[in-house]
Write an enzyme that holds these catalytic residues in place. Structure first.
Site, short mmCIF file in Angstrom:
data_model
loop_
_atom_site.label_atom_id
_atom_site.label_comp_id
_atom_site.label_asym_id
_atom_site.label_seq_id
_atom_site.Cartn_x
_atom_site.Cartn_y
_atom_site.Cartn_z
N GLU A 46 9.56 -0.46 -21.83
CA GLU A 46 8.82 -1.17 -22.87
C GLU A 46 7.67 -1.97 -22.27
O GLU A 46 6.57 -2.02 -22.83
CB GLU A 46 9.78 -2.10 -23.62
CG GLU A 46 10.78 -1.38 -24.50
CD GLU A 46 11.85 -2.32 -25.03
OE1 GLU A 46 12.37 -2.04 -26.12
OE2 GLU A 46 12.16 -3.33 -24.35
N LYS A 120 1.02 3.31 8.31
CA LYS A 120 0.26 2.14 8.77
C LYS A 120 -0.98 2.01 7.87
O LYS A 120 -1.99 2.68 8.08
CB LYS A 120 -0.15 2.28 10.23
CG LYS A 120 -0.78 1.02 10.80
CD LYS A 120 -1.04 1.18 12.30
CE LYS A 120 -1.57 -0.13 12.88
NZ LYS A 120 -2.83 -0.57 12.28
N ARG A 141 -3.22 -13.42 8.03
CA ARG A 141 -2.54 -13.39 9.32
C ARG A 141 -3.15 -14.42 10.28
O ARG A 141 -2.45 -15.07 11.03
CB ARG A 141 -2.66 -11.98 9.94
CG ARG A 141 -1.99 -11.88 11.30
CD ARG A 141 -2.22 -10.50 11.92
NE ARG A 141 -1.55 -10.38 13.18
CZ ARG A 141 -2.03 -10.83 14.34
NH1 ARG A 141 -3.19 -11.44 14.37
NH2 ARG A 141 -1.35 -10.68 15.46
N LYS A 317 -1.44 5.89 16.53
CA LYS A 317 -2.76 5.96 15.92
C LYS A 317 -3.24 7.41 15.93
O LYS A 317 -3.26 8.06 16.98
CB LYS A 317 -3.76 5.07 16.68
CG LYS A 317 -3.35 3.62 16.77
CD LYS A 317 -3.26 2.96 15.41
CE LYS A 317 -4.61 2.69 14.82
NZ LYS A 317 -5.35 1.62 15.50
N CYS A 436 -29.87 -18.84 31.29
CA CYS A 436 -30.19 -17.53 30.73
C CYS A 436 -30.06 -17.61 29.21
O CYS A 436 -28.98 -17.91 28.68
CB CYS A 436 -29.23 -16.47 31.27
SG CYS A 436 -29.45 -14.84 30.52
#
Length: 700
Positions: A46, A120, A141, A317, A436
């Site tokens: 519903e 992942k 995080r 990965k 520099c």
């Protein structure tokens, strides 16, 4: 007027608006009953039917959509302020493998009866804290310890319950990934382009950008979703396995993915990895690999973790996508520590979700090793789907116009002769560290970053402006900048209004310009960040090898910059996670006179150079390692850790044979059992207090 005509005109009939009101009220009451009172008033079927009707009605008649609609999921009108939130349990990273061989090696050294395999998701990691079943805080995080408060925005996400159903634990940290569905991402970018705005580069950026909106209504208007991938701190319930935790979280109404599997062997893990590698683009959201976890939580505890990642989990990965593009030039960049790095400038090309124009080449030896010439067509990929990398030239496409890259002998920024730091180094550096311009700009940009002082109004352009105007010659004068100084810049000023010219503001006016909002913000930022904790000051000094992890350890171990400066290499190296290389780098940094001048200038400007510590605390725990597990009545987790550190001890996160004492509170988990198994000294809270007061002798 027909419904089509009504939609075109933006006008809705009273009947349609009345139906919208009925549906919205019905669903709002159902949500409150479901999430607030744990007493559903509608069946799932519903509820879903009513929600589909409301969504269809709003899609056909956009004028009906308001912030009060349950489809928008915005509660009270709140503005997200991104205040820092400390996670109750650290959010760690994952180590990666990139080939079947590396995965097989990890499985061989991490044997388990069961593995949990899950997708992942390529999104933004978030942490949800439920207290007594209600969503109290949602945070990014961050650095794993401290994130940003995004609670108002997360409250708008469909599928994220405001209240857990059933009998929920007293404390539950839920880790998950917020992502942008591919179809929704394409629609959003089309809308942005149509509105003359810049599109997002990829779904992950779209998710991050949408979740970090100041106005939650903007977040609510975007089809963000979240899936759970773990738990943090838990009180009031125990799980035996990761899969059991997922099952319980699904019962509580949390968005647990339905794609994970629990398998019993390496062959099944490999099969899961290969299947989703072949079908990674068939999903409604982006993935960049597979996560494999040891399912049993006691086994996870036994395996422990490194300083950054658990040993019981790994991310496989997938091989990155590769494309061809033309290498237009090879230039060099001078970093904040003087390292001179070649990088390729290429014809823009879209790869793995974003457009790439530049890619690092690391050093001159790498350019030569890869045989890359300026003008080549090159193979480009994103290593780990993140870092652009030039793989190799396509030699067959050369036409003779290509030319070799010649590494400069002098710094392109200041003209100083380049040289390796020591004989045999492949990297060359500009030794002119103090003046520099490139190094100084990089250091200013780095010290303003979120991992250091967190000076929001000082970015890359701002650093360049302050230097080019001569307002800074090194970092030392940063905190002495005044409004009059900033009035000499363009970036931090604006054209004064006629009324301001007639009645100059207190901050002054120069050449018809006054401070802009960014200029005012920079001064406010510089005033507020002077009280940042010691570890951030250490990161801001750009001491080579000293990042946030080492800086936290040094700050906890020594308490002040003076103590760090006075410490021997051996003392510095003894700090947890520091070691010989970092210790020598710190000592070498303080041996430079102008480095010490920066510290003194910052201290004179009011930058805090020591953390607040309880000087009365006796050093009763020198050389002692203590693990605290469970809940204590008189100490929070952080207070217990600080009590140990302030007395010279090491507050460890896992139990091992090197642990001297294990403090066990209420609802202690497997660490207590592990301590008993190893025959370690176990203390209750009163014993812990005695240990803090008198050391090991106090608990004999």
């Amino acid at each position: 007027m027909s419904e089509h005509d009504e939609a075109e005109s933006g006008v809705t009939s009273p009947e349609l608006r009345r139906r919208w009101t009925e549906l919205n009220q019905l669903l709002a009451e159902a949500q409150e009953a479901y999430y607030g009172a744990a007493a559903p008033t509608l069946s799932d079927a519903e509820y879903d039917e009513a929600m589909r009707e409301l969504e269809a009605l709003e899609a056909a008649h956009p004028s009906l959509v308001t912030p009060d609609s349950v489809t928008q999921r915005v509660g009270a009108a709140r503005v997200t302020d991104f205040r820092p939130i400390e996670h109750r349990r650290r959010m760690m990273s994952l180590d990666n493998v990139f080939s079947d061989e590396e995965l097989a090696a990890w499985l061989a050294r991490t044997p388990a009866e069961r593995y949990l395999c899950e997708l992942k998701i390529d999104g933004l990691a978030v942490n949800l804290l439920y207290l007594d079943g209600r969503l109290a805080v949602a945070a990014t995080r961050g650095d794993g310890r401290v994130g940003e408060d995004i609670t108002p925005n997360v409250l708008t996400l469909q599928g994220v319950p405001h209240r857990l159903r059933g009998e929920a634990p007293a404390v539950l940290e839920v880790r998950g990934e917020v992502f942008f569905p591919v179809a929704g991402f394409e629609d959003l970018n089309a809308a942005l382009v149509a509105a003359g705005k810049a599109p997002f580069a990829n779904p992950r950026n779209a998710a991050a950008g949408s979740l970090r909106q100041k106005n939650p209504e903007v977040t609510a208007a975007r089809p963000l979703r979240m899936l759970v991938h773990g738990v943090g701190a838990v009180e009031g319930v125990e799980f035996g396995s990761q899969s059991e935790a997922y099952a319980r979280m699904r019962e509580w109404g949390l968005p647990v993915p339905d794609t994970f599997v629990v398998v019993t062997g390496a062959d099944d893990v490999t099969a899961f990895v290969r299947h989703h590698g072949d079908h990674r683009h068939d999903l409604s959201h982006e993935i960049d690999g597979i996560v494999i976890k040891v399912d049993d939580l006691d086994e996870q505890e036994r395996l422990g973790a490194t300083s950054r990642a658990p040993r019981w989990a790994i991310a496989y990965k997938y091989p990155p996508e590769e494309v061809n593009t033309r290498l237009l030039d090879i230039r060099v960049n001078v970093g904040r520590t003087g390292r001179v790095t070649p990088y390729g400038v290429m014809e823009p090309v879209f790869v793995s979700g974003s457009t790439v124009e530049m890619a690092t080449l690391h050093n001159a030896y790498e350019v030569e090793r890869k045989g890359v010439l300026i003008g080549d067509t090159v193979v480009l990929r994103k290593a780990g789907d993140v870092i652009p990398e030039i793989v190799a030239p396509v030699v067959a496409l050369r036409d003779g116009t290509e030319r070799a890259f010649v590494m400069p002998t002098h710094c392109p920024s200041c003209g100083t002769e380049l040289r390796p730091e020591k004989e045999g180094d492949k990297d060359i550096r500009c030794p002119n560290a103090r003046t520099c311009p490139s190094q100084l700009r990089e250091r200013l940009f780095a010290l303003a970053s979120r991992g250091a002082f967190d000076i929001e109004a000082l970015g890359w352009e701002g650093a360049g402006e302050l230097l080019s105007r001569g307002l800074l010659t090194d970092e030392g004068a940063l905190f002495g900048l005044t409004a009059d100084d900033l009035l000499r810049t363009e970036l931090y000023t604006r054209q004064a209004k006629p009324a301001e010219l007639a009645d100059p503001p207190a901050t002054g006016i120069r050449d018809g310009r006054v401070l802009s909002r960014q200029g005012e913000n920079l001064l406010a930022n510089l005033a507020s960040v002077r009280t940042q904790p010691l570890w951030r000051v250490l990161v801001a000094l750009s001491i080579r090898h000293v990042g946030p992890t080492a800086a936290r350890s040094l700050a906890a171990r020594f308490g002040s910059l003076d103590a760090i400066r006075a410490a021997s290499v051996e003392d510095l190296a003894s700090a947890d996670g520091v070691g010989q290389v970092i210790a020598e780098s710190i000592q070498a940094w303080f041996d430079v006179d102008w480095h010490r001048d920066i510290v003194e200038a910052w201290a004179a400007a009011g930058v805090r150079m020591a953390d607040d510590v309880d000087e009365s605390a006796p050093r009763t725990l020198e050389g002692i390692t203590v693990v605290v597990t469970g809940s204590l009545q008189g100490f929070s987790r952080d207070e217990a850790k600080e009590a140990i550190l302030s007395r010279g001890g090491k507050a460890a996160g896992s139990v091992s044979r090197k642990t001297d004492f294990v403090v066990v509170g209420e609802n202690a988990g497997s660490k207590a059992a592990k301590a008993e198994e190893l025959g370690l000294r176990i203390l209750d809270e009163s014993g812990f207090e005695a240990l803090l007061a008198r050391g090991p002798a106090g608990v004999e």
